[in-house]
Design a protein around this motif. Structure first.
Motif, PDB file in Angstrom:
ATOM      1  N   LEU A 109       0.807  -1.226   0.000  1.00  0.00           N
ATOM      2  CA  LEU A 109       0.000   0.000   0.000  1.00  0.00           C
ATOM      3  C   LEU A 109       0.838   1.274   0.000  1.00  0.00           C
ATOM      4  CD1 LEU A 109      -2.848  -0.982   2.496  1.00  0.00           C
ATOM      5  CD2 LEU A 109      -3.006  -0.828   0.001  1.00  0.00           C
ATOM      6  N   GLN A 110       2.150   1.160  -0.235  1.00  0.00           N
ATOM      7  CA  GLN A 110       2.972   2.354  -0.354  1.00  0.00           C
ATOM      8  C   GLN A 110       2.898   2.946  -1.759  1.00  0.00           C
ATOM      9  OE1 GLN A 110       6.737   0.662   1.653  1.00  0.00           O
ATOM     10  NE2 GLN A 110       6.540   2.686   2.587  1.00  0.00           N
ATOM     11  N   ASP A 111       2.470   2.147  -2.724  1.00  0.00           N
ATOM     12  CA  ASP A 111       2.229   2.630  -4.087  1.00  0.00           C
ATOM     13  C   ASP A 111       0.740   2.889  -4.251  1.00  0.00           C
ATOM     14  OD1 ASP A 111       4.911   2.296  -4.696  1.00  0.00           O
ATOM     15  OD2 ASP A 111       4.616   0.260  -5.456  1.00  0.00           O
ATOM     16  N   SER A 112       0.402   4.038  -4.802  1.00  0.00           N
ATOM     17  CA  SER A 112      -1.001   4.415  -4.929  1.00  0.00           C
ATOM     18  C   SER A 112      -1.571   4.004  -6.296  1.00  0.00           C
ATOM     19  CB  SER A 112      -1.160   5.928  -4.757  1.00  0.00           C
ATOM     20  OG  SER A 112      -2.478   6.328  -5.062  1.00  0.00           O
ATOM     21  N   GLN A 131       3.134   9.427  -5.695  1.00  0.00           N
ATOM     22  CA  GLN A 131       2.888   9.553  -4.260  1.00  0.00           C
ATOM     23  C   GLN A 131       3.431   8.333  -3.529  1.00  0.00           C
ATOM     24  OE1 GLN A 131      -1.256   9.867  -3.289  1.00  0.00           O
ATOM     25  NE2 GLN A 131      -0.917   9.950  -1.075  1.00  0.00           N
ATOM     26  N   HIS A 132       4.125   8.580  -2.455  1.00  0.00           N
ATOM     27  CA  HIS A 132       4.640   7.492  -1.623  1.00  0.00           C
ATOM     28  C   HIS A 132       3.985   7.578  -0.258  1.00  0.00           C
ATOM     29  CE1 HIS A 132       7.942   5.508   0.905  1.00  0.00           C
ATOM     30  NE2 HIS A 132       7.414   4.562   0.156  1.00  0.00           N
ATOM     31  N   GLN A 133       3.480   6.454   0.213  1.00  0.00           N
ATOM     32  CA  GLN A 133       2.765   6.440   1.480  1.00  0.00           C
ATOM     33  C   GLN A 133       3.510   5.592   2.508  1.00  0.00           C
ATOM     34  OE1 GLN A 133      -1.813   6.711   0.164  1.00  0.00           O
ATOM     35  NE2 GLN A 133      -0.835   4.815  -0.438  1.00  0.00           N
ATOM     36  N   ALA A 134       3.330   5.933   3.743  1.00  0.00           N
ATOM     37  CA  ALA A 134       3.946   5.150   4.805  1.00  0.00           C
ATOM     38  C   ALA A 134       3.327   3.756   4.848  1.00  0.00           C
ATOM     39  CB  ALA A 134       3.766   5.854   6.145  1.00  0.00           C
ATOM     40  N   ARG A 135       4.137   2.776   5.191  1.00  0.00           N
ATOM     41  CA  ARG A 135       3.643   1.396   5.282  1.00  0.00           C
ATOM     42  C   ARG A 135       2.564   1.320   6.356  1.00  0.00           C
ATOM     43  NH1 ARG A 135       4.677  -4.157   4.772  1.00  0.00           N
ATOM     44  NH2 ARG A 135       6.277  -3.903   3.178  1.00  0.00           N
ATOM     45  N   LYS A 136       1.446   0.695   6.006  1.00  0.00           N
ATOM     46  CA  LYS A 136       0.308   0.617   6.907  1.00  0.00           C
ATOM     47  C   LYS A 136       0.296  -0.673   7.712  1.00  0.00           C
ATOM     48  CE  LYS A 136      -4.721   1.370   6.864  1.00  0.00           C
ATOM     49  NZ  LYS A 136      -5.898   1.668   6.015  1.00  0.00           N
ATOM     50  N   TYR A 137       0.722  -1.771   7.092  1.00  0.00           N
ATOM     51  CA  TYR A 137       0.721  -3.078   7.755  1.00  0.00           C
ATOM     52  C   TYR A 137       2.106  -3.716   7.633  1.00  0.00           C
ATOM     53  CZ  TYR A 137      -4.333  -2.542   6.967  1.00  0.00           C
ATOM     54  OH  TYR A 137      -5.625  -2.070   6.921  1.00  0.00           O
ATOM     55  N   GLY A 138       2.468  -4.489   8.658  1.00  0.00           N
ATOM     56  CA  GLY A 138       3.666  -5.306   8.590  1.00  0.00           C
ATOM     57  C   GLY A 138       4.950  -4.502   8.534  1.00  0.00           C
ATOM     58  N   THR A 139       6.027  -5.166   8.143  1.00  0.00           N
ATOM     59  CA  THR A 139       7.356  -4.565   8.058  1.00  0.00           C
ATOM     60  C   THR A 139       7.967  -4.880   6.709  1.00  0.00           C
ATOM     61  OG1 THR A 139       8.370  -6.537   9.042  1.00  0.00           O
ATOM     62  CG2 THR A 139       7.754  -4.751  10.550  1.00  0.00           C
TER      63      THR A 139
END
Length: 332
Positions: free
Chosen positions: A100-103, A200-208
């Motif tokens: 989910l870091q790629d939109s 757009q780059h988003q912060a990781r929402k789940y996991g590592t």
């Protein structure tokens, strides 16, 4: 190449991303419906140990546009992408990470750049990143080294969000950690219109994250490999033969100089020692032997390269006019 009725193939390589997959799927579907795309989503499960495969199967039952492939073990992102490329049916192929870091909102513009602006490949550029400095600093150094060696001037080779014309992905062969060098391989294959888009780059929402610093070492070694293979893969004698000839020549000249020095000292009644007592003799002998081996290696490599070309014919044809005609003389 035959035009497919499917406009977009979205390839998502993944490893242990069961939490993010439903949300990513729904987000992609939303974008596809808003833009009236015909599409398929290929989830490439790289041997996940969590519920990722079960989630993919559930998504496939809900959505006929979902396809999934699962490896027997973890082979790596490159293997997942290569397999996805071969299976993709769309005219434009989009790759994106599963975290989910790629939109998916970037997909319509990427598609436009390929279909209307006629780019062969468009790479995402995460100009503003939400990663720690331990990840961003090595990435910047890595990108700078790749630009210098390859001549492909992209800011972010590591960005997983990329768009390709169908012909590009069907012509590349990647292995090891070479997925980040697809723009380099594409350019060397003759696909020169390579673009870049700020995404757009988003912060990781789940996991590592699943990647460590070792990927930069392996990636740099792969870059050297593809640079060498691209330049000398079809003409290994030019490298090994040239190097071997220079070494053989240097060793021979050094040996002749030692012999000439001894002969001169003998006839001029000066003290001398045996040639084999001089350490330079053994250096010269080693250089001659190594040079001969390099030359022989280049010769054998040339034979193998010619045999490979005759069997596979791995040259890309951009266009072709006409078709073979069989002429049969009439009986008189």
């Amino acid at each position: 190449m035959t035009i497919s009725p499917i406009q977009l193939s979205i390839i998502v390589p993944l490893y242990n991303e069961d939490e993010s997959l439903p949300e990513l799927h729904d987000w992609i579907v939303k974008v596809m419906r808003e833009n009236h795309f015909t599409y398929e989503i290929l989830f490439m499960d790289d041997g996940s140990k969590d519920r990722s495969w079960e989630v993919i199967r559930e998504l496939g039952q809900r959505n006929k546009h979902v396809r999934g492939m699962r490896f027997t073990r973890n082979y790596g992102k490159t293997a997942a992408l290569q397999t996805g490329f071969q299976a993709a049916l769309g005219n434009v192929i989009i790759t994106m990470d599963a975290d989910l870091q790629d939109s998916p909102e970037e997909i319509p513009e990427l598609y436009r750049l390929i279909t209307q602006e006629k780019y062969d490949l468009v790479s995402g550029w995460k100009q503003k990143r939400y990663d720690p400095i331990t990840k961003t600093l090595p990435t910047k150094l890595f990108n700078a080294a790749t630009r210098a060696i390859s001549g492909v001037y992209l800011h972010d080779f590591n960005c997983g969000l990329k768009a390709y014309r169908r012909e590009v992905v069907k012509s590349v062969l990647i292995y090891g950690e070479m997925h980040r060098y697809i723009p380099v391989i594409a350019k060397w294959n003759g696909f020169n219109k390579i673009g870049e888009k700020v995404v757009q780059h988003q912060a990781r929402k789940y996991g590592t994250t699943k990647f460590g610093l070792e990927r930069f070492l392996y990636g740099f070694l792969d870059l050297l490999s593809i640079a060498f293979v691209n330049k000398f893969g079809r003409r290994p004698m030019h490298f090994f033969g040239s190097l071997g000839t220079l070494m053989f020549f240097f060793g021979s000249m050094l040996t002749l100089w030692l012999i000439g020095e001894k002969i001169y000292n003998i006839y001029s009644h000066q003290p001398y020692r045996n040639v084999t007592d001089n350490p330079l003799f053994f250096i010269a002998l080693t250089v001659i032997i190594v040079g001969s081996q390099f030359f022989l290696g280049g010769f054998l490599g040339e034979l193998l390269a010619r045999q490979s070309i005759s069997k596979t014919g791995e040259y890309l044809i951009a266009q072709e006019v006409g078709s073979p005609q069989i002429h049969v003389e009439e009986d008189r």
